[in-house]
Scaffold this motif. Structure first.
Motif, PDB file in Angstrom:
ATOM      1  N   ASP A 147       3.938  42.370  19.407  1.00 30.68           N
ATOM      2  CA  ASP A 147       4.645  41.246  18.811  1.00 30.68           C
ATOM      3  C   ASP A 147       3.661  40.120  18.469  1.00 30.68           C
ATOM      4  O   ASP A 147       2.580  40.032  19.034  1.00 30.68           O
ATOM      5  N   THR A 148       4.065  39.275  17.561  1.00 29.58           N
ATOM      6  CA  THR A 148       3.202  38.210  17.046  1.00 29.58           C
ATOM      7  C   THR A 148       2.776  37.230  18.134  1.00 29.58           C
ATOM      8  O   THR A 148       1.630  36.774  18.154  1.00 29.58           O
ATOM      9  N   SER A 177      10.211  43.876  15.575  1.00 30.63           N
ATOM     10  CA  SER A 177       9.894  43.073  16.760  1.00 30.63           C
ATOM     11  C   SER A 177       8.426  43.194  17.161  1.00 30.63           C
ATOM     12  O   SER A 177       7.910  42.359  17.898  1.00 30.63           O
ATOM     13  N   THR A 178       7.746  44.231  16.708  1.00 34.60           N
ATOM     14  CA  THR A 178       6.315  44.420  16.988  1.00 34.60           C
ATOM     15  C   THR A 178       5.599  44.759  15.675  1.00 34.60           C
ATOM     16  O   THR A 178       5.216  45.905  15.445  1.00 34.60           O
TER      17      THR A 178
END
Length: 127
Positions: A71-72, A45-46
């Motif tokens: 995160d993106t 998630s990150t």
């Protein structure tokens, strides 16, 4: 023996690419120096390392540095918000290699190092 070396190299490549990203962390940093540093392993998630700077609107002299996993969606973004009626701006910049957010030296993965050492030993035995 040559095929065996290529199979080993391919397997080592799978292990290296399957490892999670390791990032430097900085929970409190002032004037470009982190006061409490460590490292963390990012999860799905990150998946990116980042370094960021938080600047309070009341004084551009008050700058806080941050580092860690991100995160993106929040990568390479600048956000403005407020904390107790005081506005601030935070800018985060992402990167995607181990400890790229402030590492002082290049770190080689243990898996890659062991794989290289084994390939060198095997190649000298096969001659």
């Amino acid at each position: 023996m040559n095929k065996f070396l290529w199979i080993c190299a391919a397997l080592m490549g799978l292990f290296v690419t399957g490892e999670s990203l390791t990032c430097n962390t900085c929970t409190v940093g002032i004037t470009g120096k982190c006061l409490f540093t460590s490292t963390e392993t990012c999860d799905n998630s990150t998946p990116h390392c980042y370094w960021g700077e938080l600047v309070f609107n009341i004084s551009s002299l008050v700058r806080v540095q941050l580092r860690g996993c991100l995160d993106t969606a929040r990568c390479n973004q600048t956000e403005a918000d407020s904390l107790l009626t005081t506005g601030y701006t935070i800018t985060r910049t992402c990167c995607s290699t181990d400890r790229c957010n402030g590492a002082t030296s290049l770190q080689l993965h243990l898996t890659a190092a062991l794989g290289t050492a084994l390939m060198i030993v095997w190649s000298t035995w096969s001659q």
